[in-house]
Design a protein around this motif. Sequence first.
Motif, short mmCIF file in Angstrom:
data_model
loop_
_atom_site.label_atom_id
_atom_site.label_comp_id
_atom_site.label_asym_id
_atom_site.label_seq_id
_atom_site.Cartn_x
_atom_site.Cartn_y
_atom_site.Cartn_z
N PRO A 111 0.85 -1.19 0.00
CA PRO A 111 0.00 0.00 0.00
C PRO A 111 0.89 1.24 0.00
O PRO A 111 2.07 1.15 0.33
N TRP A 112 0.34 2.38 -0.38
CA TRP A 112 1.16 3.59 -0.47
C TRP A 112 1.76 3.95 0.88
O TRP A 112 2.83 4.57 0.96
N GLN A 113 1.08 3.53 1.94
CA GLN A 113 1.60 3.87 3.28
C GLN A 113 3.00 3.29 3.50
O GLN A 113 3.83 3.90 4.16
N VAL A 114 3.24 2.09 2.94
CA VAL A 114 4.57 1.48 3.11
C VAL A 114 5.61 2.34 2.40
O VAL A 114 6.68 2.63 2.94
N LEU A 115 5.26 2.76 1.17
CA LEU A 115 6.21 3.58 0.41
C LEU A 115 6.46 4.89 1.15
O LEU A 115 7.60 5.36 1.24
N ALA A 116 5.39 5.45 1.71
CA ALA A 116 5.55 6.71 2.44
C ALA A 116 6.40 6.48 3.68
O ALA A 116 7.28 7.29 4.01
N PHE A 117 6.16 5.35 4.35
CA PHE A 117 6.91 5.05 5.57
C PHE A 117 8.40 4.90 5.24
O PHE A 117 9.26 5.53 5.87
N THR A 118 8.71 4.06 4.25
CA THR A 118 10.10 3.87 3.87
C THR A 118 10.72 5.20 3.46
O THR A 118 11.82 5.54 3.86
N GLY A 119 9.94 5.96 2.68
CA GLY A 119 10.42 7.28 2.24
C GLY A 119 10.75 8.16 3.42
O GLY A 119 11.80 8.82 3.44
N SER A 120 9.89 8.14 4.45
CA SER A 120 10.19 9.06 5.56
C SER A 120 11.40 8.59 6.35
O SER A 120 12.15 9.43 6.85
N VAL A 121 11.60 7.28 6.43
CA VAL A 121 12.81 6.81 7.12
C VAL A 121 14.05 7.27 6.35
O VAL A 121 15.02 7.76 6.94
N ILE A 122 13.99 7.16 5.02
CA ILE A 122 15.13 7.59 4.21
C ILE A 122 15.36 9.10 4.38
O ILE A 122 16.50 9.55 4.55
N VAL A 123 14.27 9.86 4.37
CA VAL A 123 14.39 11.31 4.56
C VAL A 123 15.04 11.58 5.92
O VAL A 123 15.94 12.43 6.04
N PHE A 124 14.59 10.83 6.92
CA PHE A 124 15.15 11.01 8.26
C PHE A 124 16.65 10.73 8.25
O PHE A 124 17.44 11.50 8.81
N ILE A 125 17.05 9.62 7.61
CA ILE A 125 18.47 9.28 7.56
C ILE A 125 19.26 10.40 6.87
O ILE A 125 20.31 10.84 7.36
N CYS A 126 18.73 10.88 5.74
CA CYS A 126 19.42 11.94 5.00
C CYS A 126 19.55 13.20 5.85
O CYS A 126 20.62 13.81 5.92
N LEU A 127 18.44 13.56 6.51
CA LEU A 127 18.47 14.77 7.33
C LEU A 127 19.49 14.63 8.45
O LEU A 127 20.29 15.53 8.70
N LEU A 128 19.45 13.44 9.08
CA LEU A 128 20.36 13.20 10.19
C LEU A 128 21.81 13.31 9.71
O LEU A 128 22.63 14.03 10.30
N ALA A 129 22.10 12.60 8.60
CA ALA A 129 23.46 12.61 8.08
C ALA A 129 23.87 14.02 7.69
O ALA A 129 24.97 14.49 8.03
N ALA A 130 22.97 14.72 7.00
CA ALA A 130 23.30 16.07 6.55
C ALA A 130 23.52 16.99 7.74
O ALA A 130 24.45 17.80 7.76
N CYS A 131 22.66 16.85 8.76
CA CYS A 131 22.78 17.76 9.91
C CYS A 131 24.08 17.54 10.66
O CYS A 131 24.74 18.51 11.05
N ILE A 132 24.46 16.28 10.83
CA ILE A 132 25.71 16.02 11.53
C ILE A 132 26.87 16.59 10.71
O ILE A 132 27.77 17.24 11.25
N GLY A 133 26.80 16.38 9.39
CA GLY A 133 27.82 16.95 8.52
C GLY A 133 27.83 18.46 8.60
O GLY A 133 28.88 19.09 8.71
N LEU A 134 26.62 19.05 8.60
CA LEU A 134 26.53 20.51 8.59
C LEU A 134 27.08 21.13 9.87
O LEU A 134 27.68 22.20 9.84
N LEU A 135 26.86 20.41 10.99
CA LEU A 135 27.42 20.90 12.25
C LEU A 135 28.91 21.15 12.07
O LEU A 135 29.46 22.16 12.50
N LYS A 136 29.55 20.18 11.42
CA LYS A 136 30.99 20.29 11.17
C LYS A 136 31.29 21.47 10.25
O LYS A 136 32.24 22.21 10.47
N VAL A 137 30.45 21.61 9.23
CA VAL A 137 30.69 22.68 8.26
C VAL A 137 30.53 24.05 8.92
O VAL A 137 31.33 24.96 8.71
N PHE A 138 29.48 24.17 9.75
CA PHE A 138 29.26 25.46 10.40
C PHE A 138 30.41 25.79 11.33
O PHE A 138 30.84 26.93 11.45
#
Lengths: 387, 240
Positions: free
Chosen positions: A351-378
């Motif tokens: 169902p679309w909910q699974v795709l949305a769920f997986t998508g949000s986990v991926i978004v979360f991972i990306c945000l987390l990774a980017a934010c940790i990286g950005l902390l370093k950049v800032f």
Amino acid sequence: MGPLGLFRGLMLRLALKMLYGDVAKFLMLVGGLTFCALLMTQQSGVFCGLMRWTTATIRNVDVPIWVCDAKVEQVNEVVPLRDIEVARVRSVEGVEWAVPLYWGIIQARLRDGSFQQVQITGLDASTLVGHPPRMTAGNVEDLRLPNAVIVDQIAVKKFKSKGYDLKVGDTFEMNDKEARVVGLCIAEPSFMGQPYVYTTYERALEYAPPQRKQLSFVLVKPKPDVPAAEVVSRIRKIPGIAAYTSDEFSKRTMAWYFIYTGIPKSFGFVVLLGAVVGIVISGQTFYLFVHENIRNLAALKAMGASNTLVSEMVLLQAFTAGITGYGLGVGAATLLGMNFLERGEPPFFLPWQVLAFTGSVIVFICLLAACIGLLKVFRAEPAVVFR
Amino acid sequence: MSNDGRAAVRTRGVIKTFGRGDNAVQALKGVDFDAHCGEMIMIVGPSGCGKTTFLSVVCGTMRADEGSIEVFDTDLLKLSTGKLTAFRGANVGFVFQQFNLIPTWSILENASVPLLLNGTSRRKAEEEAARLLTEVGLGKRLNAYPSQLSGGQQQRVAIARSLVHQPRLLICDEPTASLDAANGRKVMELLKASACRADRCVIVVTHDSRIFSFADRIAEMEDGVVKTIHASGDYKAHFI
Ligand SMILES: Nc1ncnc2c1ncn2[C@@H]1O[C@H](COP(=O)(O)OP(=O)(O)OP(=O)(O)O)[C@@H](O)[C@H]1O
Ligand SMILES: [Mg+2]
């Protein structure tokens, strides 16, 4: 797009080049995310497929309202009613028709003496309400012939594995009584796994072991201008009886499996594992990527790139990897799932909910990774470029 | 001579301390310094005397603790971080000892970055970058990647990048330290020829006595202050 937007676009193009330029890291990053998306989508798909299997009977029978004993918690469980309840339900205001359904699991005996469990489904002989959704051979009406049964594709498969090529005209026994196949059908496979064998209500009682009460369900259709919910609430007034719209009954059934079986836990665990693996592999790789690029990003900052622009570059890099991994992972899971469906197992439903769920986990991972990286950049002072 | 050009950089009493308490290192202890448009001024001095730190506060990549730093009449200490970043982008060119080219970008892309950051279109930025790369002798290698070039060539790309947006202040920290004598000399000749203009001030920090002759003036730093400023001839004499 003003000059500001334009220069953003140009720098973002270069940000992507920065990402793709480091092929090994890019592949590892995308690989981690793909694995994560694949594992989560595939496992959630099988989980949803299982949950769907639990309600297969409801969809195979396909009537608006189900009536059963008040103690029944889900469709694959029977607490028999007295036959008289059919008449009682029929007399409720707003009911167009009400017919009996027998459902139970019994042993079928093949000619060589070997056994096969089947889900016997006994239909009201005059209306054949709840008949198989799709016939591949024979006629539904032939169920009214003596000893007639219709079997589904799973029966054909299971019998074949025991050396019988089940065709119209073949016979087997249930409870020492002959059953003659008058038709083949395709039914949605159920959680129970046993094949569906359709017959009439009366004959089902002959095949089934004798019991004091025999009626499994009463199937109801409301009158055209009466909402199902209203009829349901009227039927519920009959003591000891429960009624549900097919939708409610599905939800109730799934909720029961969700709460009383270990299925959600074991699948949830693998899904969680997928998320963790994704976070660890991809998060770490992206962090390394940013870490190795700190000097380059600091040089850009020294040359006049604002923190906002640098953040956009890093976020774009993270999300490009994320979207690529998501696409590949979901694509692979879908291909696998199509293969499952072709084979008939394991179950798979996306169902679309699974795709949305997986998508949000991926978004979360990306945000987390980017934010940790950005902390370093800032934190990186542009002056580090002098060192 | 260029010494009587317009003031480009003027600092008074610049103090910068790293760390706190027992670990505190006062890298700059009140630097007074003037540089003018049209000149190349070198900053020399023993290792650890604060040259790089001073360069960092003058170009606005680092904030001083005290004092005043005026670059083209703008007081850097009064600018917000965002304004300071924009100021660097518009007015300062950089040549680093470590080149700091981005390895996954072609040299044309590397050299056009300062213009892109200032909002120039890609076509114009690459045109201008190509012109400068040609001027530094790399016109035939525009699509090469930094790793395909020698150290000297990479530093020439960095020079093209530092000049592409016509900055008024050019900051070079040890531009020849990673290069051999011949390449070092070539880079300095290039800087002298391409970078020095009447409306631009070039500040070069260096250890490399072989290139002192390129300077118009030489500021000698010692232990966090500018001790003396020499005319280039005097200082060479001092060494030879
Ligand atoms: N980020 C920093 N944190 C702590 N101390 C620092 C930092 N940067 C410089 N210092 C200290 O400040 C002093 C001056 O350093 P600076 O790098 O400016 O010297 P320099 O003259 O450029 O030396 P070199 O010729 O070796 O490059 C040194 O004692 C150094 O250890
Ligand atoms: Mg230094």
